[in-house]
Design a protein around this motif. Sequence first.
Motif, PDB file in Angstrom:
ATOM      1  N   LEU A 109       0.832  -1.205   0.000  1.00 35.26           N
ATOM      2  CA  LEU A 109       0.000   0.000   0.000  1.00 35.26           C
ATOM      3  C   LEU A 109       0.867   1.256   0.000  1.00 35.26           C
ATOM      4  N   LYS A 110       1.980   1.202   0.704  1.00 31.61           N
ATOM      5  CA  LYS A 110       2.877   2.365   0.756  1.00 31.61           C
ATOM      6  C   LYS A 110       3.463   2.684  -0.613  1.00 31.61           C
ATOM      7  N   ASP A 111       3.551   1.668  -1.473  1.00 31.29           N
ATOM      8  CA  ASP A 111       4.153   1.876  -2.796  1.00 31.29           C
ATOM      9  C   ASP A 111       3.214   2.563  -3.779  1.00 31.29           C
ATOM     10  N   HIS A 112       1.942   2.686  -3.430  1.00 31.64           N
ATOM     11  CA  HIS A 112       0.968   3.308  -4.338  1.00 31.64           C
ATOM     12  C   HIS A 112       0.644   4.723  -3.867  1.00 31.64           C
ATOM     13  N   LYS A 113       0.495   5.601  -4.821  1.00 34.19           N
ATOM     14  CA  LYS A 113       0.125   6.985  -4.487  1.00 34.19           C
ATOM     15  C   LYS A 113      -1.337   7.068  -4.071  1.00 34.19           C
ATOM     16  N   GLN A 114      -2.195   6.364  -4.800  1.00 35.88           N
ATOM     17  CA  GLN A 114      -3.631   6.343  -4.497  1.00 35.88           C
ATOM     18  C   GLN A 114      -4.093   4.889  -4.505  1.00 35.88           C
ATOM     19  N   VAL A 115      -4.573   4.415  -3.360  1.00 38.47           N
ATOM     20  CA  VAL A 115      -4.930   3.011  -3.242  1.00 38.47           C
ATOM     21  C   VAL A 115      -5.976   2.833  -2.147  1.00 38.47           C
ATOM     22  N   LEU A 116      -6.873   1.880  -2.375  1.00 37.62           N
ATOM     23  CA  LEU A 116      -7.893   1.515  -1.391  1.00 37.62           C
ATOM     24  C   LEU A 116      -7.704   0.054  -1.021  1.00 37.62           C
ATOM     25  N   CYS A 117      -7.750  -0.242   0.285  1.00 38.99           N
ATOM     26  CA  CYS A 117      -7.698  -1.621   0.750  1.00 38.99           C
ATOM     27  C   CYS A 117      -8.933  -1.908   1.597  1.00 38.99           C
ATOM     28  N   ILE A 118      -9.708  -2.932   1.196  1.00 32.69           N
ATOM     29  CA  ILE A 118     -10.941  -3.297   1.902  1.00 32.69           C
ATOM     30  C   ILE A 118     -10.713  -4.633   2.600  1.00 32.69           C
ATOM     31  N   VAL A 119     -11.020  -4.667   3.898  1.00 36.18           N
ATOM     32  CA  VAL A 119     -10.792  -5.877   4.690  1.00 36.18           C
ATOM     33  C   VAL A 119     -12.088  -6.292   5.391  1.00 36.18           C
ATOM     34  N   ASN A 120     -12.051  -7.471   6.012  1.00 37.05           N
ATOM     35  CA  ASN A 120     -13.275  -8.075   6.546  1.00 37.05           C
ATOM     36  C   ASN A 120     -13.599  -7.709   7.985  1.00 37.05           C
ATOM     37  N   THR A 121     -12.604  -7.223   8.736  1.00 38.35           N
ATOM     38  CA  THR A 121     -12.862  -6.947  10.155  1.00 38.35           C
ATOM     39  C   THR A 121     -12.387  -5.553  10.530  1.00 38.35           C
TER      40      THR A 121
ATOM     41  N   ARG B 182      -4.194   7.101   0.564  1.00 37.10           N
ATOM     42  CA  ARG B 182      -4.189   5.668   0.882  1.00 37.10           C
ATOM     43  C   ARG B 182      -5.285   5.419   1.915  1.00 37.10           C
ATOM     44  N   VAL B 183      -6.201   4.513   1.592  1.00 40.60           N
ATOM     45  CA  VAL B 183      -7.379   4.302   2.434  1.00 40.60           C
ATOM     46  C   VAL B 183      -7.477   2.834   2.825  1.00 40.60           C
ATOM     47  N   VAL B 184      -7.722   2.596   4.120  1.00 44.04           N
ATOM     48  CA  VAL B 184      -8.038   1.255   4.605  1.00 44.04           C
ATOM     49  C   VAL B 184      -9.458   1.304   5.153  1.00 44.04           C
ATOM     50  N   SER B 185     -10.305   0.376   4.691  1.00 43.78           N
ATOM     51  CA  SER B 185     -11.723   0.426   5.052  1.00 43.78           C
ATOM     52  C   SER B 185     -12.270  -0.973   5.297  1.00 43.78           C
TER      53      SER B 185
ATOM     54  N   LYS C 247      -2.784   1.712  11.026  1.00 43.00           N
ATOM     55  CA  LYS C 247      -1.676   2.164  11.885  1.00 43.00           C
ATOM     56  C   LYS C 247      -0.323   1.831  11.264  1.00 43.00           C
ATOM     57  N   LYS C 248      -0.276   0.752  10.467  1.00 43.49           N
ATOM     58  CA  LYS C 248       0.980   0.348   9.831  1.00 43.49           C
ATOM     59  C   LYS C 248       1.425   1.320   8.735  1.00 43.49           C
ATOM     60  N   ILE C 249       0.465   2.040   8.139  1.00 46.62           N
ATOM     61  CA  ILE C 249       0.818   2.890   6.986  1.00 46.62           C
ATOM     62  C   ILE C 249       0.731   4.373   7.295  1.00 46.62           C
TER      63      ILE C 249
ATOM     64  N   HIS D 226      -8.823   6.090   7.247  1.00 47.51           N
ATOM     65  CA  HIS D 226      -9.446   4.861   7.754  1.00 47.51           C
ATOM     66  C   HIS D 226     -10.955   5.050   7.748  1.00 47.51           C
ATOM     67  N   LEU D 227     -11.685   3.986   7.411  1.00 45.32           N
ATOM     68  CA  LEU D 227     -13.146   4.046   7.417  1.00 45.32           C
ATOM     69  C   LEU D 227     -13.707   2.762   8.031  1.00 45.32           C
ATOM     70  N   SER D 228     -14.615   2.919   8.978  1.00 46.83           N
ATOM     71  CA  SER D 228     -15.359   1.775   9.506  1.00 46.83           C
ATOM     72  C   SER D 228     -16.610   2.304  10.186  1.00 46.83           C
ATOM     73  N   THR D 229     -17.520   1.403  10.514  1.00 46.16           N
ATOM     74  CA  THR D 229     -18.744   1.822  11.194  1.00 46.16           C
ATOM     75  C   THR D 229     -18.500   2.110  12.671  1.00 46.16           C
ATOM     76  N   ASN D 230     -17.249   1.996  13.146  1.00 44.12           N
ATOM     77  CA  ASN D 230     -16.923   2.487  14.483  1.00 44.12           C
ATOM     78  C   ASN D 230     -16.811   4.004  14.504  1.00 44.12           C
ATOM     79  N   MET D 231     -16.783   4.600  13.329  1.00 41.02           N
ATOM     80  CA  MET D 231     -16.758   6.059  13.216  1.00 41.02           C
ATOM     81  C   MET D 231     -18.183   6.555  13.043  1.00 41.02           C
ATOM     82  N   CYS D 232     -18.500   7.688  13.642  1.00 38.56           N
ATOM     83  CA  CYS D 232     -19.846   8.215  13.467  1.00 38.56           C
ATOM     84  C   CYS D 232     -20.000   8.735  12.039  1.00 38.56           C
TER      85      CYS D 232
END
Length: 746
Positions: free
Chosen positions: A464-476, A525-528, A485-487, A495-501
């Motif tokens: 993910l760090k190697d891309h200028k614009q990238v989205l990563c979607i995970v299950n949990t 760079r987005v992790v969701s 936190k790693k990136i 970061h996006l999740s339903t833990n955010m209002c």
Amino acid sequence: MATQYYARKKEDEGTIQYQTLLDHLTKTAEYAADYAQTFTSREIGYTLGLLHDIGKYSDDFQRRLDDNTIRTDHATAGAQVAAEIAKSRPLPEKISYHLLSYIIAGHHGSGIPNWINTKNDRKNDLETRIKNADPELYKAWKTELPQTFPSLADCITREKIDADSYKEVGLSLFLYTRFLHSCLIDADRTDAATAFGEQLPSTEYPPLTKMEQLLDDYIDREYKNKTGEINQLRTAIRHQCTKAAIQKPGIFTLTVPTGGGKTISSLAFALKHANQHQCDRIIYTIPFTSIIEQNAGVCKNIFGKSNVLEHHSNFILPSSIRTNILENPDQENLKLAMAAETWNVPLILTTNVQFFESLFSSRPSSSRKVHNIANSVIILDEVQALPPAYLKPCMYVLAELVKNYHCSVVLCTATQPDFRKSNILPNIPMTPIITNYPELADKMQRVRCHYLKEQTIDQIAGQLKDHKQVLCIVNTKQHAADLYKKITETGDCFHLSTNMCPAHRKKVLDEIRRRLKPDVNLPCRVVSTQLIEAGVDIDFPVVYRSLAGVDSITQAAGRCNREGKLPYGDLYVFIPESVYAGPDYIKTTADIARSISENYLTPEAIRQYFSQLFDIKQHRLDKLHILNLCNKAAQTPHFPFPFRDISDEFHLIADAGYSVIIPCSPYVEERITRIDKGETGQILRELTPYTISVTLKDLDFLHTCGAVRLAGESFAVLTDLKYYDKAIGLNQNGVPSNFDYVLPYI
């Protein structure tokens, strides 16, 4: 015995007014008859209204009007009379009166009972209540009401209830009872609200012909001058939708590749179809609240805020303390509250939970709106997201709405399961709106799929760090937070999740969209979690997806090169470490995906995936055995439908969540203070963007830590903001909850 019988009284500044019982019964009967005639005869609705409160002819109830400490059961009397009438009538008339006995017994309190209670609480089952009721206590009803009742023979026949098998007959009778129950609840409450000359809030809305014109005007403004192949394909899809809208009511499939403009196209079909066939409203059901946030905004922009009902989350604690919005005299609040109770509006955006649980619930609080589902066009967006454990009864009830309640149903998705071949739908025609889906899918294919096999969190973070614009979607949620936190060291990470209002999610999404604009083109760079992959309009050149079902992978691809700006975007599918694999359902769907092919983005892969999924889960597609229970009841004396059991156990989500208000700004804190002073109404709607739905387990954790309090004795407020981080949302000292895969639908 009394010489005059009353239904209720009202005291206002020393003045006492009474409504006679005869007036209440006849007015309720008229209302119920009006509501019932949309799907059955007026006679059964009128009879239901006349009988429902004859228990108020007892002396005990009349004394209760002056002394509310006196406890009486006024609902069983009418149920007993209906059951007695049933004994002397032939089929199918016997069935009608038996069903009326259930409905009358359940028009208050916890709703429609079982015939025999399966939980050893015999005092509350219908058989025991009817047996123990004393007709002498309320016999005065015979002095004011007619003692002969219509045959109702034509209400339940093969012509009136269109069913091809005993299994369908059972569900037909079950749903018919629910619709009649709704008619009575709405009629009873409407008369109660107007008994002493009060006026109900206005229910005037623009006709659907006007709504159709508003949509046409919006399409002209927004799309007429847009160019490019993708926009041409979206226009072609809309044209197929409007062309198909003239067909007769039924079940339709709208299978559109991701990014094909499904929302606007489905609305175009629904409005034209509704006007062609004189339907009353459009009901748009959505699996996740995260999609409603976006779609409701679009609809309100097109049709006007006051013409769209957005009905989903409520502020309800486990203690079931409710604040009645009707206590606030503001007319806008009154109109909104009435719309939410009755659904008597032209366009409703709701969730699968609200829609289906209302149809299967026996409780009066959920029932009032049900009869207004008749004569509607129902759009099920992302239909593949219906929980498998309830899939069969949900699909059968949709078929019932088409066969017997003049509804049309549109099953929308980019990954359409074959419900007929999988034996999940009864024998009913399904009409595809899009007739050239393989061709469209090929033309809109703008993503290359790459399979990475097993990847550690550090390996994915490095990529993910190697891309200028990238989205990563995970299950949990845990995986999303840890990967984010790693990136973060690279900066420009989100970061996006339903833990955010919702308010914070919206800010993050707005900033992401800004950075992705061609004229801005900033690192992003987005992790969701998977909230981003269903209906969220966003466009990345590169997307990573943690292995899941083919439907989820396809949805993730819809966030990649969405507008076709590149020849191809790149989707990388990887197998996460076991600690991040997700719950059992995700593991099952991921295993099926692995067994199919590494080229997940084809119609054949989708077909194979759902065929295997439904084959594996075939015996578990009706978790509560609703179809068999209804079938058995339809062939048994007294028609012992387990209404209460089904109502208590039918939950699309095992733990649907409880709302917690996040006091993250002076704006929110000021409104919380007003709630403490007793205000609700509009304030609750204003606070919705600052609430998070949590599990009971998480709510208990926060309570144990002293991190929540009650505002206004009803609404949970987070008091210690160390448990909320604007970047990752609600957490347990930096650790997200385990409420991972299932988003808060309700």
